[in-house]
Each structure stands twice: as C-alpha cells, then as structure tokens.
Design an enzyme around this catalytic site. Sequence first.
Site, short mmCIF file in Angstrom:
data_model
loop_
_atom_site.label_atom_id
_atom_site.label_comp_id
_atom_site.label_asym_id
_atom_site.label_seq_id
_atom_site.Cartn_x
_atom_site.Cartn_y
_atom_site.Cartn_z
CG ASP A 280 -2.25 0.67 1.06
OD1 ASP A 280 -2.14 1.51 0.06
OD2 ASP A 280 -3.28 0.50 1.56
CD GLU A 484 -20.37 5.80 5.03
OE1 GLU A 484 -20.11 5.14 5.81
OE2 GLU A 484 -20.98 5.69 4.23
#
Length: 733
Positions: A280, A484
């Site tokens: 990542d 969110e």
Amino acid sequence: MKYYSRPILSIVTVCSFFISNEVKAQNQTSAPSKAVFKWENSNLTNEQRIDALVDAMSLEEKVSQMLDVCPAIPRLGIPEYNWWNEALHGIARNGRATVFPQAIGLGATFDDGLIQRVANAISDEARAKYNEAIKIDNRSRYAGLTFWSPNVNIFRDPRWGRGQETYGEDPYLTSRIGVAFVKGLQGDNPKYMKAAACAKHYAVHSGPEESRHEFNAVVSKKDLFETYLPAFKALVQEAKVEGVMGAYNRTLGEACSGSPYLLQEILKKEWGFKGYIVSDCGAIQDFHQFHKITKTPEESAALALINGTNINCGNVYKVLKSALNQGLVTQDLIDIRLKESLATRFKLGMFDPIGSNPYDKIDASVVDSEPHRKLAREAAQKSIVLLKNSNNVLPINKKTRTVYVVGPNASSEEVLLGNYYGVSSSTQTILDGIVGKVSPGTSINYKMGVMPFSKNNNPIDWSTGEAKNSDVCIAVMGISGLLEGEEGEAIASDDKGDKKSLRLPQNQIDYLKKLKKGSKKPLVLVLTGGSPIAIPEIHDIADAILFVWYPGEEGGNAVADVLFGDVAPSGKLPITFPKSETQLPAFDDYNMTGRTYKYMTEEPLYPFGFGLSYTTFEYKNLKINKDFTVTVDVSNTGKTDSEEVIQLYISSPLAGKGDPIYDLKSFKRALLKAGETKTVTFALNKSTFNQVDQNGKSMVRKGNYSLYVGGCLPSQRSIDLGANPCIKMNVKI
C-alpha cells in the site's frame, strides 16, 4: 546478440527504435511491426523475453522499475508506466467512465453473475481508455491497466469509513463477489489479460483509519483463517488474481507488506500465488517511521523485498542499491522480484506490437455507453434493500395527485458516487429519477428542508407544512462520502473518515420527526450511505424505508424504478445494522467475538441478509441427498413478479459455543413470476460443513448440523421485521 548491462546501440538501431515507436503512436491499428529488441519478439516465451530484458538493464534501471512510477528507459524501448490505477466500481480518477454502484451496493445484490458482467464492462472501458491514452502519450497515474481492486477486506465493524469499498461482513459472500469481479476484470484470453486485478488490503485491515499506519492486528488463528483470509484465498486459487496488495498495518506483529508469515508461508507456499505483490502507498516507509520494526529505509526495503513485495508504492525502494551495498539484499533477489512484476506487464501485452493484442481493438465507443449505463441501472436496482413497508405504502402509484420530495440527498450527485469513483456526464440524481417517473399531471415539489449534517439555522420552515399536505412525502436522507471514507477523503469527518456514531445526523432525525408529527400521510424514507445507519426511532415513524447505498450514475433512475413499482426490490443487507454503536466491541479489537451475524448475540436493528419485497415467498420440500446436493421448492405466493435471493446457512454442533451461530454457505438469485414455483438446487459437498478450529485448521465436526434455506438470516428479528421464515433440517455428519 549478447546483452550486457549497458549495451551500446548503433545509430541505425537507435533510429529504428524512434521511428518504430513514432509509427506505433500514430497508427494504433497497424499490423504488428518487426521486433527491434529480443523482448519485443512475441514468438518467444514471456520468460525468455523477461530474462533478456532484465539482463540488458543496469542496476539503476532495475530499481527504477520496482516503484509504482516506473520511468521510461528509452535506450531499451521501455515506455513510462504507472502501476497505480483504481477500478473499485468503475474506472476511477481517470476521467469519463461508467459509475456503477459502490462496492457495498454490489455486495447487496448477492448476484455474482451480475458482478462478473459489471467487471467485464469495467475492463472493456479500461482497455478503451488505455488505448486512447497511449495515442496521446498519457502514461500518468490512473491511466494504466494494473488496477488495485477489489477490496476484499471484511467489514467487521460498521464504524470503518472504508467499509463501503468492501462486499460486506461475510467471507463467503465476499469470496463469491470478489472472484466474479476478478474474472470479469482480467478476462478469459489464454495469452493476454484484459486488465490486472489486485486483492487488497492483505490482511486484517479494517480500521480505524486514524491508526492504520501503526496498529498491530492481534487475532486468533481461528479468526484469521475463518474470517479474514478466505476471500483472499479464493481470489488467488479460483480467480488467479494477478496482484495482492499488502496492508499498512501489522498482523500478529509483522508488517503486512514485509510479513514472512502472510506473504511467504501462506500466500506463496500454501496458496501457490504466482503474481506480483505491491505495498500500500507509503506502507514500507511505515516500517521504520511508525511500526519501528526496522531502523533505516534500507532495512525496510530489504524486509519487504526478501518477503516478496515486488512493487513499492512509495519511494523506499530507491535505496535498494544502498541496501545491496550493505549486504541486506542480493543482486539475484532484485532480479527475481523484478522479473515477477514484469510478468504482469508482459501478460497485458505492453511489450508487444500494437495490433497483436485482441484488446487493442476495443475503442472509445464503449466508455459510458448505453449498454453500460443499462448495466449500471440494473446493478443499482438489485442493490436496493427494502427495510420496511407498512400497509404496502410502496410501490407508489405514478398517478398520485401530489408528491413532495425533501431531503439534502435528493438532488445531490455526491451521494451517487461513494469513493474511488469515475465521472460521468449522465448522472441521474434521486430527484431526477422521481420527477421522470411520475405522471405529467402529478404536482411534484422539492425542497431540501434540512442541511446534510449541520444544524439548520433557518427559522422559517415552509417544507414540513407543505409536505404534510401532499399525498405522499419522499424524504431522501442519509450520509455521503463527505462523512465516511478513507483517511483524507471524507473532508467533513472529524474522525479521518470513520464514524464514532452510527446514528443518522441529529438534525435529520429532528426534521423527520417534525415531518411526521400530526400527519397521517405516508412518509417514505430513502437512505443513502455506505455503512449501517442506526435509525431505531425513525424506523417506528417512517411508513416505508429503502436503503440505496451509493448507487452510481443511474442511481436516481433505479431508485425511482423501485419506488414506483417498475422493479420489485430484491437487495439484501451484506452487513448487520446494529441498533447503536453500544452493541459493538471496541473498534480496535480485531477478534470476532460479538461481531457480525456470526457471533453477535444482541438483537440488531436489521440482520445480515435481510431485505423485503413487494411480494411474498414460500419455501417447501427441503431435501439433501447422499452427495450433499440440496433442493428446495420456492414459490412466489404474491401478485408481483420478483427476484428472490435464496440463502443457505448452516450451524455446527458447536454453534454459538465457539463456532458461528449461523454460517452462510451458498446463495442463488431466481426470478419468480407471481404464482410460480421453482426447484432450486445447491451443489454442496462435505467440505461445505467445515469449521475452523483454534489452530486455524479446517475440519468437520461430528454430530448434527442444522441446515437452513430461505430469503433471510434464520433469526427471530428477520421474522419480526416481516421476512418469511426459513425452513430447516438436520444433517448428521
């Protein structure tokens, strides 16, 4: 011809290279040209070509190709390539593309065949956009073919802002939807991949966002192999996913992008993974900066490289030459890891003459095309979940005299998108869909009425009084990607994208109560969101409730199709909706005790697998034969044609005593016309009944298993909410 680390090319060869590449750029459909370099000779095996290419590279050039941004190497005919591309629910962050429903909505379809069609459409657009991009020499981020999708993490806690990117809380559902997505994205050509999928984030990565760069996920072997790893295993072994992304966090003390246990023992040795591994973005830097498991960038690079990470999204691999000089890695290891990642680029046809790859012929006409928009609409229709429908308020008659639409999300394009999205010029808001559906004679009005998530300071309220005088009020509420999402993406979140509270914003609750107070007219609530929203008090006052997720560019039309009865709702919840966050364990506790439908003992607001229809279904004649083939008769006993998601669960002899209370093992979608009965077959086997012991090993427990089949989770709460009960039988193993 012998290849040295720094080959000297003749003037004729150099000129041939530049002329050849100029012709390629100008004529994308020309016949394959004669290879200039050995690695451009498609008559050789990929292994032979890769060996020749790596032999021709200097150490500096090799290192440069092990980052997410790979610079061009003109002397070897290698163009620039950027590994970082996204396709979560359509080509993302790269201009025009079809925007399908967010991943959590795709999970709510419980339709793996549909998801494979969606992913096939996405990969068609990927190839078309790539073909156009290289014509104009656009090799920037998000313009390539290595897509870091899907996200098959388990949505173990509904407070996690990135849970919307997943297919829900169940590992079996996630596996089936994920496998279908990968197959659709990568294609079925025996020589070339259409696009390269990547399973992320490996592993046990599910929030909190605030500590994702430093937390250590401590889990039991049972939870690891029962919950967190099955989807990754399925994507590797069944779908042959090309890439796997290591997560930011540590798991069992080891950094995921440099974990001997996760990457070597499980992924490569046990599962036989042969693709590329990418960190990542910034994860390898986290080794020394936040996890403190290494002291220097060289040590971090070595740890990642030794354990299998081929591509560093970030900059730490720039020190690999220094790590080599310090004796932390070897030249042979650098070559091995580079060859493993180059294999992906060769499978994509990036070193072959343009015109030799069948996917070179896919043109721009497929991008956001009419067939793809229809597919996006179908996916959105099947994702919508009907949570309540008192007195059959829905569907609404299109010829209703007066309709009043309120709510901050009715006219919002933001709520169609979720995160990791593309853009389209044809987005249809929910208000657009409603207005386009009703009779021209219907009086329809719209006011926002209330702000999305802040206090309404307007002392004059016209909307609630007008709404109460209409024949029906449709309130479009909920949340969006502003509240969110990923760390840094949800710009209105106080918690870096996560949610401390599951409640609907208080100002929306207050407004809905005001709308309903003193009114006997129907109130239909349409909720948008990518995660569970706790609305116990609103459930009691709304006459009907639809949960529509982030439904994509055709979301408004799909919602209207369901509201007005052109399509019966058939989506099912891929995640449990608690009554409040007080029912949840601590957010940073990664054990599954008390989590998801499998281990939650408290009564939820809405159970996993729940979703009502405009008709009723009846289940009869549940049978299982000696080879574990299960059959059941399903009847549509109502007056409306509808699809039903038939769900099959088991409970072991130790259900609720260490094993899951219920365990989804299969599902199928079936279209049943009013009054029609179909026999549905599930081809199970003995391993279907496997349980995971405390050592992480699969085994079948001796004794009586319970087998349930129906349109919902076999719980009392599902029945109390209006679902038809499952039927049950015992199976002795």
